[in-house]
Design a protein around this motif. Structure first.
Motif, PDB file in Angstrom:
ATOM      1  N   GLN A   1      27.996  14.623  30.167  1.00 42.76           N
ATOM      2  CA  GLN A   1      29.181  15.397  29.767  1.00 42.76           C
ATOM      3  C   GLN A   1      29.548  16.427  30.828  1.00 42.76           C
ATOM      4  O   GLN A   1      30.729  16.633  31.123  1.00 42.76           O
ATOM      5  N   THR A   2      28.526  17.055  31.416  1.00 42.85           N
ATOM      6  CA  THR A   2      28.784  18.039  32.468  1.00 42.85           C
ATOM      7  C   THR A   2      29.359  17.368  33.707  1.00 42.85           C
ATOM      8  O   THR A   2      30.271  17.902  34.353  1.00 42.85           O
ATOM      9  N   GLU A   3      28.838  16.196  34.030  1.00 43.65           N
ATOM     10  CA  GLU A   3      29.351  15.466  35.193  1.00 43.65           C
ATOM     11  C   GLU A   3      30.814  15.074  34.986  1.00 43.65           C
ATOM     12  O   GLU A   3      31.635  15.152  35.911  1.00 43.65           O
ATOM     13  N   GLN A   4      31.162  14.669  33.784  1.00 50.67           N
ATOM     14  CA  GLN A   4      32.551  14.333  33.479  1.00 50.67           C
ATOM     15  C   GLN A   4      33.454  15.550  33.661  1.00 50.67           C
ATOM     16  O   GLN A   4      34.537  15.463  34.261  1.00 50.67           O
ATOM     17  N   ALA A   5      33.010  16.691  33.174  1.00 47.11           N
ATOM     18  CA  ALA A   5      33.790  17.926  33.335  1.00 47.11           C
ATOM     19  C   ALA A   5      33.915  18.314  34.804  1.00 47.11           C
ATOM     20  O   ALA A   5      34.966  18.813  35.241  1.00 47.11           O
ATOM     21  N   TYR A   6      32.871  18.048  35.578  1.00 46.39           N
ATOM     22  CA  TYR A   6      32.880  18.349  37.010  1.00 46.39           C
ATOM     23  C   TYR A   6      33.947  17.534  37.731  1.00 46.39           C
ATOM     24  O   TYR A   6      34.765  18.081  38.486  1.00 46.39           O
ATOM     25  N   TYR A   7      33.978  16.243  37.486  1.00 46.82           N
ATOM     26  CA  TYR A   7      34.973  15.389  38.150  1.00 46.82           C
ATOM     27  C   TYR A   7      36.388  15.687  37.656  1.00 46.82           C
ATOM     28  O   TYR A   7      37.348  15.614  38.427  1.00 46.82           O
ATOM     29  N   ASN A   8      36.523  16.032  36.384  1.00 46.11           N
ATOM     30  CA  ASN A   8      37.844  16.409  35.873  1.00 46.11           C
ATOM     31  C   ASN A   8      38.369  17.672  36.572  1.00 46.11           C
ATOM     32  O   ASN A   8      39.557  17.765  36.895  1.00 46.11           O
ATOM     33  N   SER A   9      37.481  18.637  36.798  1.00 46.41           N
ATOM     34  CA  SER A   9      37.891  19.883  37.458  1.00 46.41           C
ATOM     35  C   SER A   9      38.290  19.628  38.908  1.00 46.41           C
ATOM     36  O   SER A   9      39.214  20.277  39.425  1.00 46.41           O
ATOM     37  N   ILE A  10      37.624  18.692  39.574  1.00 42.65           N
ATOM     38  CA  ILE A  10      37.987  18.358  40.956  1.00 42.65           C
ATOM     39  C   ILE A  10      39.374  17.718  40.997  1.00 42.65           C
ATOM     40  O   ILE A  10      40.220  18.080  41.832  1.00 42.65           O
TER      41      ILE A  10
ATOM     42  N   VAL B   1      45.358  18.183  42.546  1.00 43.53           N
ATOM     43  CA  VAL B   1      46.806  18.228  42.317  1.00 43.53           C
ATOM     44  C   VAL B   1      47.401  19.493  42.928  1.00 43.53           C
ATOM     45  O   VAL B   1      48.473  19.462  43.553  1.00 43.53           O
ATOM     46  N   VAL B   2      46.700  20.597  42.784  1.00 44.26           N
ATOM     47  CA  VAL B   2      47.216  21.888  43.277  1.00 44.26           C
ATOM     48  C   VAL B   2      47.217  21.930  44.798  1.00 44.26           C
ATOM     49  O   VAL B   2      48.181  22.403  45.419  1.00 44.26           O
ATOM     50  N   ILE B   3      46.161  21.434  45.428  1.00 48.26           N
ATOM     51  CA  ILE B   3      46.056  21.515  46.894  1.00 48.26           C
ATOM     52  C   ILE B   3      46.721  20.341  47.585  1.00 48.26           C
ATOM     53  O   ILE B   3      46.736  20.267  48.818  1.00 48.26           O
ATOM     54  N   GLY B   4      47.284  19.409  46.805  1.00 46.54           N
ATOM     55  CA  GLY B   4      48.002  18.281  47.391  1.00 46.54           C
ATOM     56  C   GLY B   4      47.112  17.233  48.018  1.00 46.54           C
ATOM     57  O   GLY B   4      47.559  16.491  48.910  1.00 46.54           O
ATOM     58  N   ALA B   5      45.852  17.155  47.589  1.00 45.31           N
ATOM     59  CA  ALA B   5      44.923  16.155  48.122  1.00 45.31           C
ATOM     60  C   ALA B   5      45.010  14.873  47.303  1.00 45.31           C
ATOM     61  O   ALA B   5      45.617  14.834  46.228  1.00 45.31           O
ATOM     62  N   ASP B   6      44.402  13.804  47.834  1.00 47.51           N
ATOM     63  CA  ASP B   6      44.312  12.564  47.075  1.00 47.51           C
ATOM     64  C   ASP B   6      43.560  12.828  45.776  1.00 47.51           C
ATOM     65  O   ASP B   6      42.548  13.532  45.763  1.00 47.51           O
ATOM     66  N   ILE B   7      44.077  12.280  44.691  1.00 49.53           N
ATOM     67  CA  ILE B   7      43.556  12.622  43.366  1.00 49.53           C
ATOM     68  C   ILE B   7      42.082  12.265  43.216  1.00 49.53           C
ATOM     69  O   ILE B   7      41.353  12.889  42.446  1.00 49.53           O
ATOM     70  N   ASN B   8      41.609  11.255  43.968  1.00 52.64           N
ATOM     71  CA  ASN B   8      40.223  10.794  43.820  1.00 52.64           C
ATOM     72  C   ASN B   8      39.296  11.364  44.879  1.00 52.64           C
ATOM     73  O   ASN B   8      38.146  10.928  44.994  1.00 52.64           O
ATOM     74  N   THR B   9      39.773  12.323  45.669  1.00 51.48           N
ATOM     75  CA  THR B   9      38.917  12.957  46.669  1.00 51.48           C
ATOM     76  C   THR B   9      37.807  13.761  45.983  1.00 51.48           C
ATOM     77  O   THR B   9      38.070  14.532  45.073  1.00 51.48           O
ATOM     78  N   ILE B  10      36.583  13.553  46.421  1.00 47.99           N
ATOM     79  CA  ILE B  10      35.418  14.232  45.842  1.00 47.99           C
ATOM     80  C   ILE B  10      34.805  15.152  46.900  1.00 47.99           C
ATOM     81  O   ILE B  10      34.679  14.772  48.064  1.00 47.99           O
ATOM     82  N   TYR B  11      34.438  16.346  46.502  1.00 45.33           N
ATOM     83  CA  TYR B  11      33.857  17.304  47.433  1.00 45.33           C
ATOM     84  C   TYR B  11      33.034  18.314  46.645  1.00 45.33           C
ATOM     85  O   TYR B  11      33.089  18.355  45.410  1.00 45.33           O
ATOM     86  N   GLU B  12      32.303  19.117  47.366  1.00 47.45           N
ATOM     87  CA  GLU B  12      31.577  20.229  46.772  1.00 47.45           C
ATOM     88  C   GLU B  12      32.247  21.536  47.199  1.00 47.45           C
ATOM     89  O   GLU B  12      33.032  21.550  48.156  1.00 47.45           O
TER      90      GLU B  12
END
Length: 447
Positions: free
Chosen positions: A212-221, A226-237
């Motif tokens: 559940q926490t991992e799902q929330a993590y990816y949702n927050s990314i 959307v705000v920073i104009g990056a690709d929606i599926n870009t993953i980062y820390e």
């Protein structure tokens, strides 16, 4: 066959799959990306540029207008003409008939029109256009501030979920070791099956919490992307900075807000615009004096007529004046409404000033309390860590039960999560303080 650890094995496989190196963002990196790529910000920048383009002397009517025209015309007609019989002998023919009589005309001219005086309405209009451009610039800066706040909220939300994910990982590792220890003791007859089952339930619960926490993590990314104009599926820390600003006081924040808050400055500018609108309306009572000058050439050829051709070349100039004597009291009504607009904007300014003072004080106390809460949660986590360490040592020595160990583990997990959330809330509150005081853009540019 040991079936009890199937879910933990799946979780550990998932953790291993997510352990690949990822790009690490700082808060400043995220803000700069948003300021470059955010689509809403680009749309508002267009409005700003349009207002700047409109703020010209020509658009206000302060420059002359010059027009050039040219034309040519050809006609071919059968013409019959009868002339007056004055002094001609009786019986003489005073009629003339022409077939295919051609007529041509040419003209070209350059004309300049200029308003000499209109009650200074055009000058007031230019000032109003410039003030409107300044207002759009303030609105653009407001959108920049709102975008930065969205980035801050999204960035520290990722930070919160990222830390919660690390806490969940540590919890799973601890729960798995506890289960393995209890299972080994069960095989040696040193504990009962119930304790093993309780440990299995706890591990399964921790595994579910991790997912559940991992799902929330990816949702927050994705939300921040959307705000920073990056690709929606870009993953980062993210690399959060929880160092709070020093020197902030309620008095300083309030003083700055009264002079630098963008919403208040925009309202002041709106008030100036309505006052200029009143001046423009009053100027319509004055006469309008205009001048014009025209230099042109014209020629007309006519096969049927006493004048075979007529040619002109030269300058024409003149002055005109118009004055509104009576228009059904529309001028009076327009001025009354313009005055009412000025009064309304002044009242809006007073209201906004009071609301801003309230918002600043509310935000300050919110920030102050959240900082205090964060400090208390930090102490609570230190106590929970000490309690867990001592309980773990006693558990390994067999001096406390498995349930006592689980309680200490849960308390530590809760304390870490609460501190994590408290830091997030306090940091977002700090940026809200900076926005209200009008110091947000300066702070970001100084990073």
């Amino acid at each position: 066959m040991r079936k009890y650890n199937i879910i933990p094995l799946l979780i550990f496989c998932l953790l291993a799959g997510n352990s690949t190196a990822q790009e690490v963002f700082s808060i400043n990196d995220a803000i700069q990306l948003a300021l470059t790529n955010n689509h809403n910000l680009k749309a508002v920048a267009v409005n700003k540029e349009q207002a700047e383009n409109n703020a010209t002397a020509g658009n206000a009517g302060l420059l002359p207008s010059v027009t050039a025209t040219a034309g040519a015309e050809y006609s071919n007609n059968d013409t019959e003409m009868e002339f007056m019989n004055t002094g001609a002998p009786e019986g003489s023919d005073n009629r003339m008939t022409l077939d295919n009589a051609a007529s041509t005309s040419y003209d070209a001219n350059v004309r300049m029109d200029y308003v000499l005086f209109s009650g200074n309405g055009n000058r007031f209009t230019l000032n109003q256009l410039r003030e409107s451009a300044t207002l759009e610039d303030l609105r653009f800066k407001q959108e920049v501030e709102n975008t930065i706040l969205q980035v801050v909220e999204g960035f520290y939300d990722i930070s919160r979920e990222q830390e919660n994910l690390n806490i969940a990982k540590e919890t799973i590792v601890t729960s798995n070791r506890r289960l393995e220890r209890l299972h080994s003791r069960y095989l040696l007859g040193q504990t009962n099956k119930l304790e093993v089952l309780n440990a299995e339930v706890d591990l399964n619960s921790d595994s579910t919490s991790y997912l559940q926490t991992e799902q929330a993590y990816y949702n927050s990314i994705r939300k921040l992307n959307v705000v920073i104009g990056a690709d929606i599926n870009t993953i980062y820390e993210v690399n959060p900075d929880f160092e709070f600003l020093s020197g902030l006081t309620a008095e300083n924040v309030l003083d700055k807000a009264m002079t630098e808050n963008l919403s208040l400055l925009a309202q002041y500018k709106q008030e100036d615009i309505t006052e200029l609108d009143l001046k423009i309306t009053k100027s319509q009572r004055s006469p309008t004096v205009s001048t014009y000058a025209q230099y042109g050439y014209s020629r007309m050829n006519n096969d049927a007529g006493q004048v075979l051709y007529n040619e002109n070349l030269g300058l024409t100039a003149g002055v005109t004046m118009s004055f509104n004597v009576f228009n059904g009291h529309q001028q009076k009504r327009t001025e009354q409404n313009a005055r009412l607009n000025v009064i309304a904007q002044k009242e809006n300014t007073l209201q906004l000033t009071k609301e801003l003072e309230r918002d600043v004080m509310d935000a300050w106390f919110d920030y102050d309390y959240k900082q205090k809460i964060a400090k208390m949660e930090a102490k609570s986590m230190e106590q929970a860590e000490l309690n867990f360490t001592q309980t773990k040592e006693q558990y390994e020595l067999g001096q406390v039960t498995s349930i006592d160990f689980r309680t200490a583990q849960t308390n530590l997990q809760t304390a870490k999560s609460r501190l994590n959330d408290a830091l997030y809330q306090a940091k977002v509150a700090e940026y809200s303080i900076l926005q209200l005081s009008g110091d947000l853009l300066n702070q970001v540019n100084g990073q």
